[in-house]
Scaffold this motif. Structure first.
Motif, PDB file in Angstrom:
ATOM      1  N   ASP A  30       5.693   8.359  -2.533  1.00 44.51           N
ATOM      2  CA  ASP A  30       5.828   9.798  -1.979  1.00 44.51           C
ATOM      3  C   ASP A  30       4.862  10.480  -1.071  1.00 44.51           C
ATOM      4  O   ASP A  30       4.783  11.315  -0.550  1.00 44.51           O
ATOM      5  N   ALA A  31       3.685   9.693  -1.024  1.00 48.06           N
ATOM      6  CA  ALA A  31       2.362   9.839  -0.462  1.00 48.06           C
ATOM      7  C   ALA A  31       2.451   9.652   0.969  1.00 48.06           C
ATOM      8  O   ALA A  31       3.123   8.712   1.599  1.00 48.06           O
ATOM      9  N   GLU A  32       1.882  10.629   1.849  1.00 43.40           N
ATOM     10  CA  GLU A  32       1.857  10.117   3.325  1.00 43.40           C
ATOM     11  C   GLU A  32       0.446   9.671   3.415  1.00 43.40           C
ATOM     12  O   GLU A  32      -0.624  10.097   2.827  1.00 43.40           O
ATOM     13  N   ARG A  33       0.475   8.512   4.236  1.00 43.80           N
ATOM     14  CA  ARG A  33      -0.916   7.764   4.652  1.00 43.80           C
ATOM     15  C   ARG A  33      -1.173   7.745   6.163  1.00 43.80           C
ATOM     16  O   ARG A  33      -0.039   7.703   6.777  1.00 43.80           O
ATOM     17  N   TYR A  34      -2.094   7.986   6.552  1.00 41.66           N
ATOM     18  CA  TYR A  34      -2.528   7.872   7.892  1.00 41.66           C
ATOM     19  C   TYR A  34      -3.207   6.494   8.116  1.00 41.66           C
ATOM     20  O   TYR A  34      -3.772   5.537   7.103  1.00 41.66           O
ATOM     21  N   GLY A  35      -3.282   5.995   9.419  1.00 42.02           N
ATOM     22  CA  GLY A  35      -3.762   4.608   9.735  1.00 42.02           C
ATOM     23  C   GLY A  35      -4.922   4.157   9.312  1.00 42.02           C
ATOM     24  O   GLY A  35      -5.201   2.973   8.718  1.00 42.02           O
ATOM     25  N   LEU A  36      -6.130   4.924   9.337  1.00 43.82           N
ATOM     26  CA  LEU A  36      -7.463   4.535   8.624  1.00 43.82           C
ATOM     27  C   LEU A  36      -7.220   4.177   7.062  1.00 43.82           C
ATOM     28  O   LEU A  36      -7.821   3.449   6.721  1.00 43.82           O
ATOM     29  N   ASP A  37      -6.680   5.155   6.479  1.00 42.73           N
ATOM     30  CA  ASP A  37      -6.352   5.133   5.007  1.00 42.73           C
ATOM     31  C   ASP A  37      -5.446   3.699   4.750  1.00 42.73           C
ATOM     32  O   ASP A  37      -6.166   3.145   3.791  1.00 42.73           O
ATOM     33  N   ALA A  64       0.664  -1.244  -0.092  1.00 41.52           N
ATOM     34  CA  ALA A  64       0.274   0.053   0.022  1.00 41.52           C
ATOM     35  C   ALA A  64       0.769   1.159  -0.139  1.00 41.52           C
ATOM     36  O   ALA A  64       0.610   2.227  -0.712  1.00 41.52           O
ATOM     37  N   LEU A  65       1.963   1.057   0.741  1.00 35.05           N
ATOM     38  CA  LEU A  65       2.886   2.468   0.726  1.00 35.05           C
ATOM     39  C   LEU A  65       3.842   2.678  -0.277  1.00 35.05           C
ATOM     40  O   LEU A  65       3.763   3.640  -1.129  1.00 35.05           O
ATOM     41  N   LEU A  66       3.913   1.433  -1.093  1.00 32.14           N
ATOM     42  CA  LEU A  66       4.904   1.467  -2.551  1.00 32.14           C
ATOM     43  C   LEU A  66       3.943   1.897  -3.522  1.00 32.14           C
ATOM     44  O   LEU A  66       4.458   2.264  -4.471  1.00 32.14           O
ATOM     45  N   ALA A  67       2.687   1.775  -3.789  1.00 35.64           N
ATOM     46  CA  ALA A  67       1.590   2.202  -4.719  1.00 35.64           C
ATOM     47  C   ALA A  67       2.122   3.642  -4.766  1.00 35.64           C
ATOM     48  O   ALA A  67       1.877   4.009  -6.010  1.00 35.64           O
ATOM     49  N   GLU A  68       2.051   4.656  -3.949  1.00 34.10           N
ATOM     50  CA  GLU A  68       2.329   5.866  -4.085  1.00 34.10           C
ATOM     51  C   GLU A  68       3.464   6.414  -3.172  1.00 34.10           C
ATOM     52  O   GLU A  68       3.138   6.616  -1.853  1.00 34.10           O
ATOM     53  N   ARG A  90     -12.112  17.034  14.202  1.00 27.42           N
ATOM     54  CA  ARG A  90     -11.334  15.816  14.343  1.00 27.42           C
ATOM     55  C   ARG A  90     -10.216  15.877  14.884  1.00 27.42           C
ATOM     56  O   ARG A  90      -9.383  16.984  14.938  1.00 27.42           O
ATOM     57  N   PRO A  91      -9.477  14.851  15.324  1.00 26.39           N
ATOM     58  CA  PRO A  91      -8.196  14.735  15.780  1.00 26.39           C
ATOM     59  C   PRO A  91      -7.345  15.018  14.954  1.00 26.39           C
ATOM     60  O   PRO A  91      -7.424  14.304  13.571  1.00 26.39           O
ATOM     61  N   ALA A  92      -6.178  15.293  15.455  1.00 23.04           N
ATOM     62  CA  ALA A  92      -5.074  15.284  14.390  1.00 23.04           C
ATOM     63  C   ALA A  92      -4.752  13.833  13.856  1.00 23.04           C
ATOM     64  O   ALA A  92      -4.893  12.737  14.625  1.00 23.04           O
ATOM     65  N   ARG A  93      -4.031  13.743  12.694  1.00 20.94           N
ATOM     66  CA  ARG A  93      -3.788  12.457  12.186  1.00 20.94           C
ATOM     67  C   ARG A  93      -2.202  12.272  12.391  1.00 20.94           C
ATOM     68  O   ARG A  93      -1.449  13.276  11.969  1.00 20.94           O
ATOM     69  N   ARG A  94      -1.890  11.073  12.260  1.00 19.86           N
ATOM     70  CA  ARG A  94      -0.366  10.697  12.395  1.00 19.86           C
ATOM     71  C   ARG A  94      -0.211  10.122  10.776  1.00 19.86           C
ATOM     72  O   ARG A  94      -0.547   9.327  10.511  1.00 19.86           O
ATOM     73  N   TYR A  95       0.758  10.989  10.025  1.00 19.19           N
ATOM     74  CA  TYR A  95       0.895  10.356   8.611  1.00 19.19           C
ATOM     75  C   TYR A  95       2.053   9.576   8.549  1.00 19.19           C
ATOM     76  O   TYR A  95       3.378  10.001   9.352  1.00 19.19           O
ATOM     77  N   TYR A  96       2.181   8.476   7.880  1.00 23.41           N
ATOM     78  CA  TYR A  96       3.262   7.585   7.804  1.00 23.41           C
ATOM     79  C   TYR A  96       3.748   7.595   6.148  1.00 23.41           C
ATOM     80  O   TYR A  96       2.747   7.820   5.246  1.00 23.41           O
ATOM     81  N   ARG A  97       5.140   7.665   6.032  1.00 22.10           N
ATOM     82  CA  ARG A  97       5.748   7.662   4.684  1.00 22.10           C
ATOM     83  C   ARG A  97       6.922   6.746   4.843  1.00 22.10           C
ATOM     84  O   ARG A  97       7.626   6.882   5.614  1.00 22.10           O
TER      85      ARG A  97
END
Length: 110
Positions: A19-26, A13-17, A65-72
């Motif tokens: 350079d994109a930042e993803r959060y947990g729910l995503d 999922a992370l390699l699909a994009e 909404r609460p702040a999201r933690r973004y992963y990359r």
């Protein structure tokens, strides 16, 4: 890094994009995995320095909404993940019996 099925799904999922930042729910939606699986995987990937994370800077009261933690992926992580997934793919390809061959490997020698 031990490549379990959940790790493979999160890395894919992370390699699909990359350079994109993803959060947990995503990531949960993309992988079909529950939070109790996704977050430990992300924690392991952070420990291996394949992934980095940052909190978004928002005012939760304004956003509603609460702040999201973004992963990359880190540069090292993207390279390592591509290599690990390619090796796994090659192993799976080599382990499959040839089409039409239903005998287990080595069975012809019996």
């Amino acid at each position: 890094m031990r490549l379990t099925l959940p790790v493979v799904k999160v890395l894919s999922a992370l390699l699909a994009e990359p350079d994109a930042e993803r959060y947990g729910l995503d990531l949960m939606k993309l992988t079909g995995l529950p939070s109790g699986t996704v977050y430990p995987v992300l924690h392991r990937l952070q420990g291996a320095r394949w992934v980095e994370a940052d909190w978004e800077t928002i005012d939760p009261a304004v956003e509603g909404r609460p702040a999201r933690r973004y992963y990359r992926l880190t540069a090292e992580g993207a390279t390592a993940a591509r290599q690990a997934l390619a090796e796994l793919h090659a192993l799976n390809r080599d382990a499959r019996p040839a089409r039409g061959n239903t005998e287990p490997r080595g069975a012809a020698a019996w």
